[in-house]
Scaffold this active site. Sequence first.
Site, mmCIF file in Angstrom:
data_model
loop_
_atom_site.group_PDB
_atom_site.id
_atom_site.type_symbol
_atom_site.label_atom_id
_atom_site.label_comp_id
_atom_site.label_asym_id
_atom_site.label_seq_id
_atom_site.Cartn_x
_atom_site.Cartn_y
_atom_site.Cartn_z
ATOM 1 N N LEU A 180 21.210 15.066 2.327
ATOM 2 C CA LEU A 180 21.953 14.359 3.376
ATOM 3 C C LEU A 180 22.677 13.186 2.731
ATOM 4 O O LEU A 180 22.050 12.330 2.102
ATOM 5 C CB LEU A 180 20.981 13.870 4.453
ATOM 6 C CG LEU A 180 21.571 13.046 5.594
ATOM 7 C CD1 LEU A 180 22.611 13.842 6.370
ATOM 8 C CD2 LEU A 180 20.460 12.584 6.544
ATOM 9 N N CYS A 183 -11.597 -14.594 9.824
ATOM 10 C CA CYS A 183 -12.208 -13.858 8.698
ATOM 11 C C CYS A 183 -11.317 -13.940 7.472
ATOM 12 O O CYS A 183 -11.780 -13.838 6.350
ATOM 13 C CB CYS A 183 -12.509 -12.409 9.069
ATOM 14 S SG CYS A 183 -11.144 -11.250 8.802
ATOM 15 N N PHE A 197 -22.333 -5.732 22.999
ATOM 16 C CA PHE A 197 -23.576 -4.973 22.833
ATOM 17 C C PHE A 197 -24.086 -4.351 24.133
ATOM 18 O O PHE A 197 -25.224 -4.529 24.512
ATOM 19 C CB PHE A 197 -24.633 -5.912 22.241
ATOM 20 C CG PHE A 197 -25.750 -5.222 21.512
ATOM 21 C CD1 PHE A 197 -25.556 -4.689 20.256
ATOM 22 C CD2 PHE A 197 -27.004 -5.096 22.083
ATOM 23 C CE1 PHE A 197 -26.595 -4.065 19.574
ATOM 24 C CE2 PHE A 197 -28.053 -4.466 21.431
ATOM 25 C CZ PHE A 197 -27.852 -3.949 20.159
ATOM 26 N N GLU A 212 -23.530 -4.421 11.403
ATOM 27 C CA GLU A 212 -24.922 -4.811 11.647
ATOM 28 C C GLU A 212 -25.886 -3.756 11.148
ATOM 29 O O GLU A 212 -26.850 -4.053 10.453
ATOM 30 C CB GLU A 212 -25.153 -5.074 13.142
ATOM 31 C CG GLU A 212 -26.570 -5.532 13.439
ATOM 32 C CD GLU A 212 -26.800 -5.853 14.910
ATOM 33 O OE1 GLU A 212 -27.974 -5.966 15.303
ATOM 34 O OE2 GLU A 212 -25.831 -5.985 15.673
ATOM 35 N N THR A 261 -32.646 -9.082 22.358
ATOM 36 C CA THR A 261 -33.605 -8.532 23.320
ATOM 37 C C THR A 261 -34.880 -8.079 22.610
ATOM 38 O O THR A 261 -35.925 -7.954 23.234
ATOM 39 C CB THR A 261 -32.988 -7.368 24.130
ATOM 40 O OG1 THR A 261 -32.343 -6.466 23.234
ATOM 41 C CG2 THR A 261 -31.957 -7.896 25.122
ATOM 42 N N ARG A 321 -29.369 -3.969 27.217
ATOM 43 C CA ARG A 321 -28.486 -5.090 27.552
ATOM 44 C C ARG A 321 -27.527 -4.696 28.677
ATOM 45 O O ARG A 321 -27.204 -5.535 29.527
ATOM 46 C CB ARG A 321 -27.719 -5.581 26.324
ATOM 47 C CG ARG A 321 -26.941 -6.861 26.605
ATOM 48 C CD ARG A 321 -26.416 -7.517 25.348
ATOM 49 N NE ARG A 321 -27.377 -8.373 24.665
ATOM 50 C CZ ARG A 321 -27.591 -9.647 24.954
ATOM 51 N NH1 ARG A 321 -26.931 -10.226 25.938
ATOM 52 N NH2 ARG A 321 -28.460 -10.361 24.276
ATOM 53 N N GLU A 325 -19.848 -13.512 21.784
ATOM 54 C CA GLU A 325 -19.683 -12.333 22.647
ATOM 55 C C GLU A 325 -19.295 -12.626 24.096
ATOM 56 O O GLU A 325 -18.523 -11.871 24.693
ATOM 57 C CB GLU A 325 -20.989 -11.517 22.645
ATOM 58 C CG GLU A 325 -21.323 -10.903 21.316
ATOM 59 C CD GLU A 325 -22.736 -10.329 21.290
ATOM 60 O OE1 GLU A 325 -22.866 -9.097 21.211
ATOM 61 O OE2 GLU A 325 -23.697 -11.112 21.358
ATOM 62 N N CYS A 331 0.820 -1.216 0.000
ATOM 63 C CA CYS A 331 0.000 0.000 0.000
ATOM 64 C C CYS A 331 0.854 1.266 0.000
ATOM 65 O O CYS A 331 0.371 2.342 -0.328
ATOM 66 C CB CYS A 331 -0.956 0.017 1.191
ATOM 67 S SG CYS A 331 -0.155 0.301 2.790
ATOM 68 N N CYS A 377 -9.284 -11.000 14.600
ATOM 69 C CA CYS A 377 -10.183 -12.137 14.888
ATOM 70 C C CYS A 377 -9.599 -13.163 15.843
ATOM 71 O O CYS A 377 -10.255 -13.589 16.785
ATOM 72 C CB CYS A 377 -10.541 -12.864 13.601
ATOM 73 S SG CYS A 377 -11.477 -11.920 12.414
#
Length: 1372
Positions: free
Chosen positions: A423, A129, A957, A845, A1053, A923, A1304, A89, A166
């Site tokens: 330099l 992943c 969450f 999400e 929930t 939560r 989680e 990159c 991950c």
Amino acid sequence: MRETSITMADTKTQPGSTSDELIFFVNGKKIVERNADPEMTLLTYLRRKLGLTGTKLGCAEGGCGACTVMLSRYQTHTQQLIHFSVNACLAPLCSLHLVAVTTVEGIGSVARKLHPVQERIAKAHGSQCGFCTPGIVMSMYALLRNNPTPNMSDVEEAFHGNLCRCTGYRPILEGYKTFTVEGGCCGGRGRDNGCCMANGNGAETDADEATTLFNTADFAPFDPTQEVIFPPELMSLTKGQRSGSLCFRGDRVVWLQPDSLDEFLRLKWEHPEARVVVGNTEVGIEVKFKSMVYPVILAPAFIPELNAVTHTADGVVFGAACTLSHMAAVLRQAVETLPPHQTEVFLAVLEQLRWFAGLQIRNVAAVGGNIMTASPISDLNPVFMAAGCKLTVMDKDGLRDVQMDDSFFTGYRKTTLRPQEVLLSVEIPLSKKSQFVSAYKQSPRREDDISIVTAAMSVTFTPGSDVVEDLRLSYGGMAATTVLAKKTANRLLGRRWGEELLQEACSSLAEEMNLDPSVPGGMVTYRRTLTLSLFYKFYLSVLQKLRAQGVNVDEVPSDCLSAAQIYHPETPSSVQVYQAVPEGRSQDDAVGRPMMHLSALKQATGEAIYCDDVPLYENELYLALVTSSKAHAKILSVDTSAAEVMPGVVCCVFADDIPGSNATGPIAYDETVLAQHQVCFCSSGQSGGSVRFRLMMCPSSLQVTCVGHIIGAVVADTQLHAQRAAKAVRVQYEELQPVVTIQEAITAQSFYQPIRTIQKGDLEAGFKQADHVLEGEMHMGGQEHFYLETNVTLAVPGEDGEMELFVSTQAACKTQSLVAKALDVPANKVVVRVKRMGGGFGGKESRTTMLSTVVAVAANKLNRPVRCMLDRDEDMLITGGRHPFYGKYKVGYLSSGKVVALDVSYYSNAGNSMDLSLSVMERALFHMENSYSVANVRGRGYLCRTNLPSNTAFRGFGGPQGMMVAENWMTDVAQSLGRPAEEVRRLNLYVEGESTPYNQILDQFTLDRCWDECLSRCGYQDRRAAVDLYNRQNRWTKRGLAIVPTKFGISFTAVFLNQAGALVHIYTDGSVLMTHGGTEMGQGLHTKMVQVASRVLGIPCSKIHISETSTNTVPNTSPTAASASSDLNGAAVQNACEILMKRLEPYKTKNPKGSWEDWVRAAYFDRVNLSTSGFYKTPDLGYDFDTNSGRAFNYFSYGVACSEVEIDCLTGAHKNLSTTIVMDVGHSLNPAIDIGQVEGAFMQGLGLYTLEELHYSPRGVLLTRGPGTYKIPAFGDIPTHLTVSLLRDAPNEKAIFASKAVGEPPLFLAASVFYAIKDAISASRAESGISGPFRLDSPASAERIRNACCDRFTKLCPPAEPGSFSPWSVQV
């Protein structure tokens, strides 16, 4: 580019002249590029020109390693072939003349043959992943090409420049340990009675326990003689090349590569403002992120004089183009051969190089570039300055020597060199016998991190004495330049090296090294204290060295010795324990076995397709966003005139281009797709025969409500053109006062409704019953998801208003519905396809729809495919992260430590829209007591409406925030009573049958078993005694120990989300195609679903395939979130497969000895439907906040972790010494995947609680926008000893095949590290006579740890009075 910018005599560089041919090889294939663009990186060329998409874009700043490739070059002057890893990159395409590039595709493939490096990371479960995997593979491959038998420290160094979000790193190291001389052995640290390999990795095991997740016998042998050869044609070209300079010409930039020093000097004379580029590690960042344009670039990397290394009587002279890796190798050789007293400066340089960026950067970055960049936080410049290095600079008229002292840096990023000078070399001197030199670096993370403060100190004594003859104290990070503390040094000349000198030095440094409280970078108190702390470390190490030389000085007290030690990491070791599959079970039944992730091999070879890897469509366009630079403002005007005439631009997209609704949001439609406004067109004159228009906003414009608020977009033919044009769009604002922090929101009463409350018992009576009441508070910072693959969408319009979208999202259905809403078409016209994601963690999400809807609108407007992949800095700016939380509590407890009353209030920083913030807060309230039984409790949750990008779902969450505050008050209770924290925690733990504050009875309760097993496995009592002993014996390093439980509720929930569908086809050849509602983001969901289908259908996994997740196969799906996807989708898959098995039953009965294929064919010829859908909904759910009744969760996952840490009280740095985790995952569907989830979640939690810090300015601007400034855990952060045990014999009847959710729940267990740090800080504070509860906010960064360890040094650097200055960053 203006023609006047080139004035060279050389005809090649005259305006309009052509470029030279660029010749290089990629994976053995010759490439001749006749139009090499100086602004193009190797990564863009590989992906877009050559279609080699295995090399990934993760950050574009050389900070994550996802783009790692290997370069090979034949050096004619040494006649050697060199191989080295680089970041594609940052590597300019033009720098690759006569270079061989090897990418992940070039070393092996699933289709041809895997390279052992690819095979081992996959089979050791080191790819989840998979987005980081090709880069890690290439780092390891480059190491093996240079050193076929490395040791583990070589492997760890090779990965300094690679990140993974991950896996938690452990399986990667374990897989690659098999290449090392240690060979996967414990090194004798196993059981007393023998080898770890013969005795289950050194752990005591029972008959039904298993401790190996992979079998090394399955690995193909590694034969270094079989590697891909260096292209013979390239060897001939290199040897036969006639000297000649090169010129490559682009639209805006000319790249000039001189082949001699004389030509270089002449070019610099003609173009004094030209940038000199060797490794492009600085200029590449400036061009990409600061939009700098340098019309002329000089690339002198191959000029012999600039690469020369000369050993002289005074030291070693390095040519300015020598890479840092080469410099390190030369200095290491010198240290081995020269007398020790001569190598003090060399060792100081090597100490700084050890932690200097990643290996990919050190392989190309030049020592001259490091000096001339003149960064105030340079790691090396303080050493060069303290050592008095001599620089040789040159122009066409001659050369001169320049001393590197306090006059060399003349201002921020300025030196004393004249523009036309270059330099030539730097001389690093030998040290004298009576000279001692040390270098120090303090940064948020040890490896590959930017310094907070760097220091180098050199003292020379009158020979044979302790009288200071010369003293140089050089600091970086304490001013706009690297500085010398001259006043302090002068005061100490002629003084004896002892306690008096120390006191004088510290008080003088505190005075001299002052900082404005508003200084960029913040952390003022910490930085000032570090100048003293680091001097104290130097003072101690010099005392030791003087004594070693026989000089009569004070002996360093034994309890201070550890303060002077240099950190050397220990190679990590680990144990994994899980329940073995019962003997006799069919090998075809894969459930419960540690099966490899189904995509792991493809991910390791670069063949796995991610969203941006989809080949370009013929007429595809690229989109770039135009976002707000103000946190709260009215838009007065938007001027697109400059953008629309730029090369490649097709159109701009604004709210008026949306055919449907501009209102969007995952639950409430309280956001806009594009900032809403009315647009007036007014001509601004003719341009090139066409009328140019300027967009003007009318007074009825709406506001932007955060920095990063999407205003519009520019669509062009390439990414580069789109991004340049987007930056040319001019927006005028009328600024309004923003609300940025939770405290500002509380003051302004800026809250979203409703305010949630859960209450149980009699609070007043509870506090009356209590023997003690304490109040406290804590703040918990947010967290960036840092999925390695940023948000990306490709939208392809079809007929009749159809739109097909390839999206990296966890919520295909929500994407479908919001795109349909924006396009004003029914949902059946929109198809969303998700093959896999390069990480999600909740960040994909709901926030992915921000990009997807804009891209779909543009594709709809132009009726052409449109793609957009956000750059890392854009993604971090726009998408929000974990909610920062502020908790206030009042706790009543008995003298025994039993908590009887709790009143807690949570405030979350929700940002500029509701998003999922209410559910997150709910939560948090459901987890406000963590695992503790409290009879009388009230929790309230306030959602703060602020002008930050909307915060969103993130693994846990709200649970981790709720439980963190609970553990804080539990720690306060223990500290206030002076009782051991683990006793107080155990006393308050729930027992079977008790009910939670929301009135859910705890059944199948295994937390007590987890607790006892964790205590036993970690040897808690012995460990506690050892920690206490260590702390008595050490003043400036302290150890801490903490054991923390977790109880995590499993279910969405929102009740309606607890449903899932699946679709299963059986084809006539017996193969099975399956899809379900869940998406794959590395968590192994597809792998587990294949295992489930395999068991129900009774066939091997190899016969079952999952292609993708799409809205046209399984409709109305819930997001892949809440850890519930295996439960929900697994049950739906089971349902579908059972239906099919019922249909096949008659044919099995008729032909019991037949094969699966026989039964399928028989059913087909009997006209039986071999396709069906399955469905599942979680039963008996539904909690009501008004009545505090109903089942909130289907069941709970439990776990316990014990962690031990060591902190450096002088710098705030800490080491994670050991962690033992016991996790209840029921009967694991796949122990390898589940242990991977436990470790990955734990490491993500480790980042949350100890490392990762988002910095916002007081005006709401995010200051940390990439891996350079935002630090996630790296390879070196994993605990040195890590044990993960999955609880045995704990079936869970409420989920598929007695399993439990795992995504989680383990994350919060990293809080054990935070509270171990707090325990260590308590030991440090006790040395200063301070005891009792104290506030430590999260994350426990080095700054917070140091500032909490109150001592003689912190007293000399008191903080500025709050309110008396405007801070650089604020706690949001």
